[in-house]
Design an enzyme around this catalytic site. Structure first.
Site, PDB file in Angstrom:
ATOM      1  N   PRO A 119       0.801  -1.228   0.000  1.00  0.00           N
ATOM      2  CA  PRO A 119       0.000   0.000   0.000  1.00  0.00           C
ATOM      3  C   PRO A 119       0.836   1.282   0.000  1.00  0.00           C
ATOM      4  O   PRO A 119       0.299   2.352  -0.280  1.00  0.00           O
ATOM      5  CB  PRO A 119      -0.841  -0.116   1.276  1.00  0.00           C
ATOM      6  CG  PRO A 119      -0.168  -1.144   2.112  1.00  0.00           C
ATOM      7  CD  PRO A 119       0.620  -2.033   1.210  1.00  0.00           C
ATOM      8  N   GLU A 169       1.955  -7.640   8.303  1.00  0.00           N
ATOM      9  CA  GLU A 169       2.100  -6.214   8.607  1.00  0.00           C
ATOM     10  C   GLU A 169       3.112  -5.536   7.704  1.00  0.00           C
ATOM     11  O   GLU A 169       3.289  -4.328   7.764  1.00  0.00           O
ATOM     12  CB  GLU A 169       2.524  -6.036  10.066  1.00  0.00           C
ATOM     13  CG  GLU A 169       1.488  -6.507  11.064  1.00  0.00           C
ATOM     14  CD  GLU A 169       0.146  -5.810  10.869  1.00  0.00           C
ATOM     15  OE1 GLU A 169       0.125  -4.570  10.851  1.00  0.00           O
ATOM     16  OE2 GLU A 169      -0.874  -6.511  10.716  1.00  0.00           O
ATOM     17  N   ARG A 191      -3.079  -8.043 -20.910  1.00  0.00           N
ATOM     18  CA  ARG A 191      -4.050  -7.739 -21.963  1.00  0.00           C
ATOM     19  C   ARG A 191      -3.530  -6.708 -22.967  1.00  0.00           C
ATOM     20  O   ARG A 191      -4.075  -6.565 -24.054  1.00  0.00           O
ATOM     21  CB  ARG A 191      -5.401  -7.310 -21.376  1.00  0.00           C
ATOM     22  CG  ARG A 191      -5.385  -6.001 -20.657  1.00  0.00           C
ATOM     23  CD  ARG A 191      -6.724  -5.728 -20.003  1.00  0.00           C
ATOM     24  NE  ARG A 191      -7.756  -5.363 -20.969  1.00  0.00           N
ATOM     25  CZ  ARG A 191      -7.803  -4.203 -21.618  1.00  0.00           C
ATOM     26  NH1 ARG A 191      -6.861  -3.307 -21.441  1.00  0.00           N
ATOM     27  NH2 ARG A 191      -8.778  -3.944 -22.467  1.00  0.00           N
ATOM     28  N   ASP A 219      -9.958   1.591 -24.890  1.00  0.00           N
ATOM     29  CA  ASP A 219     -10.285   1.423 -23.478  1.00  0.00           C
ATOM     30  C   ASP A 219     -10.560   2.725 -22.761  1.00  0.00           C
ATOM     31  O   ASP A 219     -10.020   3.757 -23.116  1.00  0.00           O
ATOM     32  CB  ASP A 219      -9.078   0.864 -22.716  1.00  0.00           C
ATOM     33  CG  ASP A 219      -8.925  -0.601 -22.917  1.00  0.00           C
ATOM     34  OD1 ASP A 219      -9.897  -1.222 -23.328  1.00  0.00           O
ATOM     35  OD2 ASP A 219      -7.823  -1.088 -22.648  1.00  0.00           O
TER      36      ASP A 219
HETATM   37  N1  ADE Z   1      -0.933  -4.994  -0.207  1.00  0.00           N
HETATM   38  C1  ADE Z   1      -1.808  -4.568   0.729  1.00  0.00           C
HETATM   39  N2  ADE Z   1      -2.511  -3.524   0.281  1.00  0.00           N
HETATM   40  C2  ADE Z   1      -2.096  -3.272  -0.999  1.00  0.00           C
HETATM   41  C3  ADE Z   1      -2.430  -2.317  -1.989  1.00  0.00           C
HETATM   42  N3  ADE Z   1      -3.354  -1.386  -1.787  1.00  0.00           N
HETATM   43  N4  ADE Z   1      -1.771  -2.371  -3.170  1.00  0.00           N
HETATM   44  C4  ADE Z   1      -0.822  -3.292  -3.378  1.00  0.00           C
HETATM   45  N5  ADE Z   1      -0.471  -4.220  -2.499  1.00  0.00           N
HETATM   46  C5  ADE Z   1      -1.095  -4.220  -1.301  1.00  0.00           C
END
Ligand code: ADE
Length: 250
Positions: free
Chosen positions: A88, A115, A153, A168
């Site tokens: 994230p 985590e 793709r 697209d």
């Molecule tokens: N792992 C946990 N959350 C994620 C996200 N939003 N994007 C990529 N990998 C992740």
């Protein structure tokens, strides 16, 4: 193109990668996607892949050594590898990033877990981190699938219709126009007349107008960077003055 995916949970990936367009692309040799179990690179009797964080706090952190062994082996297996950690905190994945990655001969997608991942993995072993959006998944596996799908793709021959990626949503920075199929009337709602007119010029114009209208209504932020034709620019000005597609001259 080759895509290697490193994960603690190969089964989360194998089934989706075997279905539909990706499954066919793999079977036809258009993309070589391989899933690797991180545990195969862990050593010791218990093959430990994670540990609690130094400094305390909950959760488990992926240890660097098994990831290093997996990544080193894959970098050695193919030239010009791009190693990407899914997490994230990464750069935001987008259609532009998918296009960029589709030109590379070899991607290694590393799925984070729990985590997080020991920081030295990010610093020393991967080329970049990618996030698929501002929300937290239980692990990087769904994100790796998203990246593998969006990139595959775009590869030559994968979609039957070679022009499809150019049409697209996002190809030109706009959302796609609405689509209709049979029946002509569904629960009282008819397919727009223009789409049944057989007039390809009118249909193309209607689609361009609806694509712009949809973008204006749902994702006005995209219009700040979209590459608009002079006619689209005129339509946008009309929307700004409160007019809708039905108010515009044919
Ligand atoms: N792992 C946990 N959350 C994620 C996200 N939003 N994007 C990529 N990998 C992740």
């Amino acid at each position: 193109m080759r895509i290697d995916i490193v994960t603690l949970f190969p089964a989360m990936l194998e089934a989706p990668l075997g279905e539909s367009i990706l499954g066919r692309a793999r079977a036809r040799g258009l993309v070589d996607i391989r899933v690797h179990d991180l545990r195969d690179h862990a050593t010791g009797r218990h093959r430990v892949t994670d540990e609690p964080p130094f400094g305390g706090g909950g959760g488990m952190i992926l240890k660097p050594e098994p990831l290093a062994a997996a990544i080193d082996a894959l970098r050695a297996a193919a030239p010009a590898s791009r190693v990407i950690l899914l997490g994230p905190a990464g750069r935001r994945f987008s259609q532009a990033v998918a296009r960029e990655l589709a030109h590379r001969p070899h991607l290694v997608l590393v799925c984070g877990r729990y985590e997080g991942v020991d920081e030295r993995v990010s610093e020393q072993l991967v080329d970049e981190e990618l996030s698929i959006g501002d929300y937290v998944l239980t692990g990087g596996e769904p994100a790796a699938l998203v990246v593998a799908d969006a990139v595959t793709r775009l590869l030559p021959g994968v979609l039957g219709d070679e022009d499809a990626p150019a049409r697209d949503s996002f190809a030109r920075g706009l959302l796609e126009h609405p689509q209709y199929t049979r029946p002509e009337v569904f629960r009282g709602a008819s397919v727009p007349d223009v789409l049944r007119s057989g007039d390809h010029g009118r249909i193309a114009r209607w689609r361009a107008l609806m694509s712009l209208w949809r973008t204006w209504q749902r994702r006005p932020d995209l219009l700040e960077t979209a590459d608009l034709t002079p006619e689209e620019q005129k339509w946008t000005d009309a929307f700004r003055q409160g007019r809708a597609p039905a108010d515009l001259p044919d």
